[in-house]
Design a protein around this motif. Sequence first.
Motif: not given
Length: 190
Positions: A128-132, A145-149, A169-172, A179-181
């Motif tokens: 999932s993408p992160f958000g507010r 919505h976009q969940l927080t971490p 990007g393409v790395t995990f 670092v902001r993810y």
Amino acid sequence: MKPMNGMLLEHIARYYFAIPYIKGRVLDIACGTGYGCHMVAKDRKREVHEIIGVDVDQETILYANREYNHQKVTYIQGDALDPELPEKLGLFDTILSFETIEHVQDDQLFMDSLYRMLKPGGRLILSSPFGRGRGMPTSEPFHVHQLTPKEFEELFTRFSSMEMYYQRGVTFEKPRDDVRYFIGVAVCTK
């Protein structure tokens, strides 16, 4: 999407990341056009005996059947929030859910359904993408919505184990300080 489109590369990378975890009977919920199901079927042909790809859009399912047909893959039109989905589809050894939860109104109902469809000892790989946060507006027109971490990690408390990764990007990778993810990927065992 064009081959060097970063978003396409990120989507393909999620399947490559998940492939070593995948075995048995597999569900790809919100499978889209089917390229991921096809990748898994080809790469894990010895470890996988069936893949069910489910998407809400009938035209997308028709496209998947036409463009990404494989003898181990069945594409089905279905709604991820359908309360009868677990009874219709049965149990799975592996469930994949990439970039889906931000599109559903009731993320807890969605998680309950996935948990019910996962066999004991089975694996869920979910991104999932992160958000507010839950209930907060997003800049993406199709995201509820976009969940927080923190909210994302809380989705997996009932699982016996959970490993959290972050995609850049393409790395995990495991989280690093400073670092902001933007995307989280959880690998959970029931």
